[in-house]
Scaffold this motif. Sequence first.
Motif, PDB file in Angstrom:
ATOM      1  N   LYS A   1      -9.513  -5.562  -1.393  1.00  0.00           N
ATOM      2  CA  LYS A   1      -9.756  -4.112  -1.355  1.00  0.00           C
ATOM      3  C   LYS A   1      -8.576  -3.366  -0.750  1.00  0.00           C
ATOM      4  CE  LYS A   1     -13.101  -0.603   0.077  1.00  0.00           C
ATOM      5  NZ  LYS A   1     -12.091   0.333   0.565  1.00  0.00           N
ATOM      6  N   GLU A   2      -8.021  -3.888   0.329  1.00  0.00           N
ATOM      7  CA  GLU A   2      -6.866  -3.231   0.956  1.00  0.00           C
ATOM      8  C   GLU A   2      -5.691  -3.171  -0.012  1.00  0.00           C
ATOM      9  OE1 GLU A   2      -5.905  -5.170   4.579  1.00  0.00           O
ATOM     10  OE2 GLU A   2      -7.733  -4.524   5.633  1.00  0.00           O
ATOM     11  N   LEU A   3      -5.471  -4.238  -0.755  1.00  0.00           N
ATOM     12  CA  LEU A   3      -4.372  -4.270  -1.718  1.00  0.00           C
ATOM     13  C   LEU A   3      -4.616  -3.269  -2.847  1.00  0.00           C
ATOM     14  CD1 LEU A   3      -1.791  -5.486  -2.918  1.00  0.00           C
ATOM     15  CD2 LEU A   3      -3.196  -7.302  -3.914  1.00  0.00           C
ATOM     16  N   ILE A   4      -5.819  -3.254  -3.377  1.00  0.00           N
ATOM     17  CA  ILE A   4      -6.144  -2.341  -4.471  1.00  0.00           C
ATOM     18  C   ILE A   4      -6.051  -0.888  -3.996  1.00  0.00           C
ATOM     19  CG2 ILE A   4      -7.944  -1.582  -6.067  1.00  0.00           C
ATOM     20  CD1 ILE A   4      -6.653  -4.287  -6.739  1.00  0.00           C
ATOM     21  N   ASP A   5      -6.573  -0.595  -2.816  1.00  0.00           N
ATOM     22  CA  ASP A   5      -6.512   0.774  -2.289  1.00  0.00           C
ATOM     23  C   ASP A   5      -5.067   1.228  -2.118  1.00  0.00           C
ATOM     24  OD1 ASP A   5      -9.247   0.926  -2.264  1.00  0.00           O
ATOM     25  OD2 ASP A   5      -9.462   0.581  -0.101  1.00  0.00           O
ATOM     26  N   ASP A   6      -4.210   0.339  -1.631  1.00  0.00           N
ATOM     27  CA  ASP A   6      -2.804   0.691  -1.445  1.00  0.00           C
ATOM     28  C   ASP A   6      -2.113   0.901  -2.789  1.00  0.00           C
ATOM     29  OD1 ASP A   6      -0.426   1.245  -0.189  1.00  0.00           O
ATOM     30  OD2 ASP A   6       0.011  -0.827   0.385  1.00  0.00           O
ATOM     31  N   ALA A   7      -2.456   0.055  -3.766  1.00  0.00           N
ATOM     32  CA  ALA A   7      -1.871   0.208  -5.100  1.00  0.00           C
ATOM     33  C   ALA A   7      -2.274   1.541  -5.726  1.00  0.00           C
ATOM     34  CB  ALA A   7      -2.290  -0.956  -5.989  1.00  0.00           C
TER      35      ALA A   7
END
Length: 325
Positions: free
Chosen positions: A143-149
């Motif tokens: 989730k953190e990776l997707i949110d940052d992307a």
Amino acid sequence: MRRRTFLTGAAGLAGIGWSGTSRAQAQAWPSKPIRLVVGFAAGGASDIVGRLISPGLGERLGQTVYVENRAGAGGNLAAASVAQAEPDGYTLMLATPGPETINPTVYDKLPFDPRKDFAPIALLCSILDVLAVPADRPWKTVKELIDDARARPGAITFSSSGIGSPSHVALLLLQSLTGINVVHVPYRGGGPMMGDFLAGRIDATIGTGPVLMPLDEGGQLRILGVATAERSPLAPHIPTISESVPGYAMANWLGLAAPARTPPVLIEKIHQAALATLADPAVRAKLTQQSAVPTPLGPQDYAAHVKAEYERWTPLLKAAKAKVE
């Protein structure tokens, strides 16, 4: 597409001409070593699995089964060599998703016809795919990776082992379900890709467990999620990607095929040897150590699996205009 498609029908044609002396030859088979062609370099997931199962196949068939690595063009070189081999049971292919389900879309021309040139023998195993980032990156969850992307379109790089490779398809699926805009960095194989990834030049990748999980344990990278629909018994502590991205599911798989027109009696002998090998507790334990789960299927079910995979990935690849120049 008609029902009789990838790998189907080949087995039905396989017995033509096998009577009389040929039947006697079939009973005497095998009388020399059997070649198992692997379409990738030594040390990769397919090579590892090929070398794990070949001794068991050889023991049960009564003849040596040796691995021949023929790497290049996403498995196409190996597939072409098998398609052109004599259908006498002495040449087998460790089948991968590329030549059978992906490459027909991403390559304009193939030196073989996956619909006609192979006889299915067995689905062997699925290999756990995982989403990983270098250890120094800030993301601790998918989730953190997707949110940052989403917050920084075009800022995050994802590597793959090549256009149309399973790792590329895994990324395309992630993008289609999340709408994220990341930079795809394709490499000519997993080796060069892993070198840059571990050097921190790439932000994320989706690759095979046999390669990535030992590096996670060694602290060289961080695995954020597994690609299976449910948590894997091989790594129950790692969340699935689908827990953050509903609907995400992908499995890398390996099968066993032969040239079309290989006699059905030989196909059945090899199939039974493969089933017995996969049922061996020692082999299963070694496969588990390599993040591979035995998924034995016979020729018809394996052919149906390949057909379903082709029909699933083709629209995704076409929408992405994924092409190898």
